[in-house]
Write a protein that holds these residues in place. Sequence first.
Motif, PDB file in Angstrom:
ATOM      1  N   ARG A 527      -3.290   5.056  -8.817  1.00 34.52           N
ATOM      2  CA  ARG A 527      -2.888   5.829  -7.923  1.00 34.52           C
ATOM      3  C   ARG A 527      -2.614   4.953  -6.647  1.00 34.52           C
ATOM      4  O   ARG A 527      -1.894   5.151  -5.547  1.00 34.52           O
ATOM      5  N   LEU A 528      -3.357   3.936  -6.331  1.00 33.33           N
ATOM      6  CA  LEU A 528      -3.381   3.267  -5.368  1.00 33.33           C
ATOM      7  C   LEU A 528      -1.970   2.438  -5.314  1.00 33.33           C
ATOM      8  O   LEU A 528      -1.341   2.271  -4.094  1.00 33.33           O
ATOM      9  N   SER A 529      -1.794   1.680  -6.496  1.00 32.42           N
ATOM     10  CA  SER A 529      -0.351   1.281  -6.678  1.00 32.42           C
ATOM     11  C   SER A 529       0.823   2.135  -6.419  1.00 32.42           C
ATOM     12  O   SER A 529       1.793   1.769  -5.716  1.00 32.42           O
ATOM     13  N   SER A 530       0.732   3.420  -7.004  1.00 38.07           N
ATOM     14  CA  SER A 530       2.038   4.100  -6.623  1.00 38.07           C
ATOM     15  C   SER A 530       2.064   4.460  -4.977  1.00 38.07           C
ATOM     16  O   SER A 530       3.019   4.439  -4.532  1.00 38.07           O
ATOM     17  N   GLY A 531       0.550   4.620  -4.653  1.00 28.38           N
ATOM     18  CA  GLY A 531       0.870   4.731  -2.962  1.00 28.38           C
ATOM     19  C   GLY A 531       1.297   3.591  -2.421  1.00 28.38           C
ATOM     20  O   GLY A 531       2.165   3.800  -1.418  1.00 28.38           O
ATOM     21  N   PHE A 532       1.242   2.480  -2.656  1.00 24.06           N
ATOM     22  CA  PHE A 532       1.409   1.190  -2.209  1.00 24.06           C
ATOM     23  C   PHE A 532       3.042   1.048  -2.451  1.00 24.06           C
ATOM     24  O   PHE A 532       3.942   0.782  -1.501  1.00 24.06           O
ATOM     25  N   VAL A 533       3.414   1.620  -3.395  1.00 21.71           N
ATOM     26  CA  VAL A 533       4.913   1.703  -3.960  1.00 21.71           C
ATOM     27  C   VAL A 533       5.517   2.612  -2.758  1.00 21.71           C
ATOM     28  O   VAL A 533       6.857   2.353  -2.010  1.00 21.71           O
ATOM     29  N   LYS A 534       4.905   3.745  -2.448  1.00 23.35           N
ATOM     30  CA  LYS A 534       5.367   4.597  -1.446  1.00 23.35           C
ATOM     31  C   LYS A 534       5.338   4.066  -0.002  1.00 23.35           C
ATOM     32  O   LYS A 534       6.411   4.176   0.808  1.00 23.35           O
ATOM     33  N   PHE A 535       4.353   3.179   0.213  1.00 24.33           N
ATOM     34  CA  PHE A 535       4.287   2.448   1.540  1.00 24.33           C
ATOM     35  C   PHE A 535       5.504   1.688   1.647  1.00 24.33           C
ATOM     36  O   PHE A 535       6.351   1.631   2.426  1.00 24.33           O
ATOM     37  N   SER A 536       5.651   0.881   0.599  1.00 18.17           N
ATOM     38  CA  SER A 536       6.918  -0.108   0.522  1.00 18.17           C
ATOM     39  C   SER A 536       8.151   0.469   0.638  1.00 18.17           C
ATOM     40  O   SER A 536       9.235   0.247   1.614  1.00 18.17           O
ATOM     41  N   ASP A 537       8.365   1.875   0.092  1.00 20.46           N
ATOM     42  CA  ASP A 537       9.543   2.506   0.386  1.00 20.46           C
ATOM     43  C   ASP A 537       9.895   3.011   1.768  1.00 20.46           C
ATOM     44  O   ASP A 537      11.018   2.654   2.423  1.00 20.46           O
ATOM     45  N   TRP A 538       8.774   3.517   2.311  1.00 21.52           N
ATOM     46  CA  TRP A 538       8.772   3.741   3.754  1.00 21.52           C
ATOM     47  C   TRP A 538       9.032   2.504   4.560  1.00 21.52           C
ATOM     48  O   TRP A 538       9.945   2.783   5.665  1.00 21.52           O
ATOM     49  N   TYR A 539       8.304   1.529   4.380  1.00 16.56           N
ATOM     50  CA  TYR A 539       8.696   0.293   4.998  1.00 16.56           C
ATOM     51  C   TYR A 539       9.997  -0.166   4.908  1.00 16.56           C
ATOM     52  O   TYR A 539      10.824  -0.497   6.070  1.00 16.56           O
ATOM     53  N   THR A 540      10.575  -0.063   3.588  1.00 16.46           N
ATOM     54  CA  THR A 540      11.810  -0.484   3.671  1.00 16.46           C
ATOM     55  C   THR A 540      12.770   0.263   4.261  1.00 16.46           C
ATOM     56  O   THR A 540      13.886  -0.116   4.945  1.00 16.46           O
ATOM     57  N   ASP A 541      12.620   1.807   4.355  1.00 14.01           N
ATOM     58  CA  ASP A 541      13.503   2.701   4.844  1.00 14.01           C
ATOM     59  C   ASP A 541      13.610   2.525   6.330  1.00 14.01           C
ATOM     60  O   ASP A 541      14.782   2.784   7.036  1.00 14.01           O
TER      61      ASP A 541
END
Lengths: 755, 118, 137
Positions: A527-541
């Motif tokens: 879950r942590l890592s998928s949260g991190f992926v989401k954060f990266s998505d947001w950051y990229t956007d």
Amino acid sequence: MIPFGKYFRTKWCAVLILLPLSIFCYLLGYIPTVRSGNVAYEFYQWVPSLNINLDLRIDGLSLLFALLISGIGSLIFLYASAYLKGHQYLDRFYAYLCLFMASMLGIVLSNNILLLFIFWELTSISSFFLIGFNNDNPDSRKSALTALSVTGMGGFFLLTGMILIGNIAGTYSISELMNAADVIKNHELYPLVLLLVFIGAFTKSAQFPFHFWLPGAMKAPTPVSAYLHSATMVKAGIFLLARFSPILGNTTAWSYTLMIVGGLTMLYAAIHALFRTDLKSILAYSTISALGVLTFLIGLGTEAALVAAVTFIVVHALYKATLFMTTGIIDHETGTRELTQLGGLRKVLLPVFIAGLLAALSSAGMPLLFGFISKDLIYEATLHADQQLAIYLTAAAFVTNLCLVAAGFMAGIKPFTGSLPQAYEKVHLPYKAMWIPPLVLAFAGLYFGFFPNSAGEQLIAPAVNAMSIAPAAVHLKIWHGFNTVLILSLVTLVTGTAIYYVNKADSRKLAWVQSFQSASPQAIIERLSSGFVKFSDWYTDTMHNGFLRSYLLKIILFAELLLAYELFIGGPIYIDYSKLSAISVYEAINVLILIAAVVLTVTTSSRLTAVVGTSVIGYAICLMFVYYSAPDLAMTQFTIDTLTVVLFVFVLFNLPPFINQANNTIVIRDTVVALGFGIILSVIAIKVLQVPTDISISKFYGDFAYTLAKGKNVVNVILVDFRGFDTMFEIVVLSIAALGVYSLIKLRLTSSEKE
Amino acid sequence: MELLLVLLIGVLYSAGVYLILRRSMVRLLLGIMLLGNATNLLIFLFGNITKGKPPIIKADLKVFEEIYADPVPQALILTAIVISFGLTSFAIVLLKRVYALINSDDLDDLNTPEEEDL
Amino acid sequence: MRSAILQTASRYLLPILLLFSVFLLLRGHYYPGGGFVGGLVAAIAFVLHSFAHGTTNTMKIIGYKPMALIPVGLGIASLAMFLPVLIGYPVMTGLWFEEPIPVIGMMGSALFFDLGVYLVVIGVVLTILFTISLHTH
């Protein structure tokens, strides 16, 4: 090896077995040296500037591990040649396996912790390839990735820990670190070092809460599991702890952490193992449990505990590799590893049954097998620990052993007993290359069970000596006399057998255990890592949205903040009017024209006006150069400006009109940012005036322009003589620009011709 | 007089930054050119500003006898001016080509095809 | 853009400007001027001519594609750079003729280097401008 790959794909792969076998035999030759207490060293220069050299040492501990790695490696090579016979990528498999074996040997033999780390990472990488060997299976890829990320993350912590150790002790050499143990232990960063090294070791050795990658790694072909999870990969963490125990060990923090984590892991995994129905899954959890036992024993740290740990390493490697290989055979021949479907295979796979039986009994601690001795030693170690702790430690070891007995029986005996299902009646023995290796290992367990001292004095004693500071005398005996230890062992055996009969493999129980999955460390980390992926998505956007001006805005704003801060702390800013030259009318008019042109350029909505404005700016700057004694600059600026205008005129007809899509808010925002940047740069310019110019370079050029270079126009002399190389590169760059323009235009023509 | 240069540097930088933040490609290019000019002036200011004393040794002398303009920034700027012409011309052609392809001066239009691919 | 005045003027301006550019090149070591400025002025001379007579006609006067000047210039400049190596000096050591040559004055490897720069600049500017102008219309 690659060009010969296709040969190794066929039966020639048997030749490869000679590699680990010869290493094994070569290492056997070191036994006398090491036994007499000596340490053998090998040294090659590698990166001397970073103090990383191929610095090898062979002491008792490394020899023991190296022998296990190469010995079991030989058998695995043989086993795999039959198991993966005719596999499309057998050559690739052997390449990974060789790489893995080499890096494991590197870990155990290196005498430099940075070198050790490099090999440590190599095992992570090569095991990634091995676990994900069936790369067309998404599950397999996922487990490989999990294993890599968990062990790779651990490796990162380990590296930090090792660099800290190196900084504290001033050396990366293990031999020298052993002498500096007190310095490290008394250093204020010791707890941090310990934490970092522990994370490295725990991730590698699948300790709670990082254990979850190991069951996942069972997606690998069985020879890989047998090799990685019996003797090598997971033991690397144990090896690391053992290697560092004379350097970092024997403190409260060390002992308690290891005992708690090890104890938790061994109990948790042992109980888990009972609920599994997949043979490899059972083995995976019992392996984690065994690793917990080892961590626990190293944490205990008494002499008896270390002897028990080292013995258990050997015992476990022998029986676990055997069980994995028998499981592999069952899987290979029947096509399933589900315990609920298997039974009675002894009738068709007799030699495999013998191997499985011996291994299971050894793991259960049946007298006259090697496992019995190690179980004795474990109890001995826990019973002789601290008074208050002894009872708890023994209890923990007892429960773990109970479950391990049952789990061992489930994996080694259950598939062979009972009635043979009809479907498997036609099952026949596989190639000899497959069932001989487990049999060899099983009989090795039997041999050591009868003659424990043959291993005890040759291998285990030197290994224990390498781990502890005081020399230890090791005498492994079959018969210790009738005492508590023996009673405990027998009770364990009997109760464990009883549990085995009571605990029937059942998929419902498995489902019940699985329902806790969402609270498991694996789920949390996922879950942590998928949260991190989401954060990266947001950051990229937000940050990398693909709009140039958005990037520029952020970069400029950041630069403004940085510069403003620098100016703010950089002391007072003042203007020394006495140093400034007077303002003449021409100059003032020129500046006014310039500013008018700038305003025109920025505000106009016509392209032509903007271009004209820009060129006016250029000519005005040219005039400035004339005022300030720069005739060369003025001429260059004038001609370049003219040519740029011509260039624009050539192209301008083809260009679209300006678009004006910015709304007022954006215009105001950009204006503020732009003005801010301009003001900051102006302030910097004022600051430049404040500082007296260093004219030594100019003076050098001025003094030697004629005397050395026979020129009187200093600017030209600098360009063609003093800094001629720069000019040379400049004209090269210019030529490249011209070629670029030329090819861009030609490219356009050809592509439009195609259309 | 130096203060006028300081003012000028500020104005040119502001104008340059403002222009490169626009959506139009031509403006972006003009902005880059203005930034280049501003930087040239800044470098020029780094040296000692001198009037009427070019860094040229008099015909009958072998070394300078009096104060003279700093030749190092001048050499640097001369190089920069010439290189910037290479840059500008390449950018102009690039711009022309982009316009021929997507028929727009809008930088945002450059993103669209890529997003459609996704 | 073709006016008779410009056409006539440019016919005379071309040689004058070219001469001026060579003059700038040669005296660059002693007075304002040099390879860069000289090359740029020469390029402007050709551009002016092409304005008046059309790019194709200007190309005819030059005879070759202007791009050919780039390797020639680079070659001369590198020769001036590496010639000292052949004689045993470090790269870019200035070499000079003992006696001054009339009109030009002292002559040395730096002048050859500047000549290389001059040719490259002409080649680059004309390549860029002529390619654009030839393919725009």
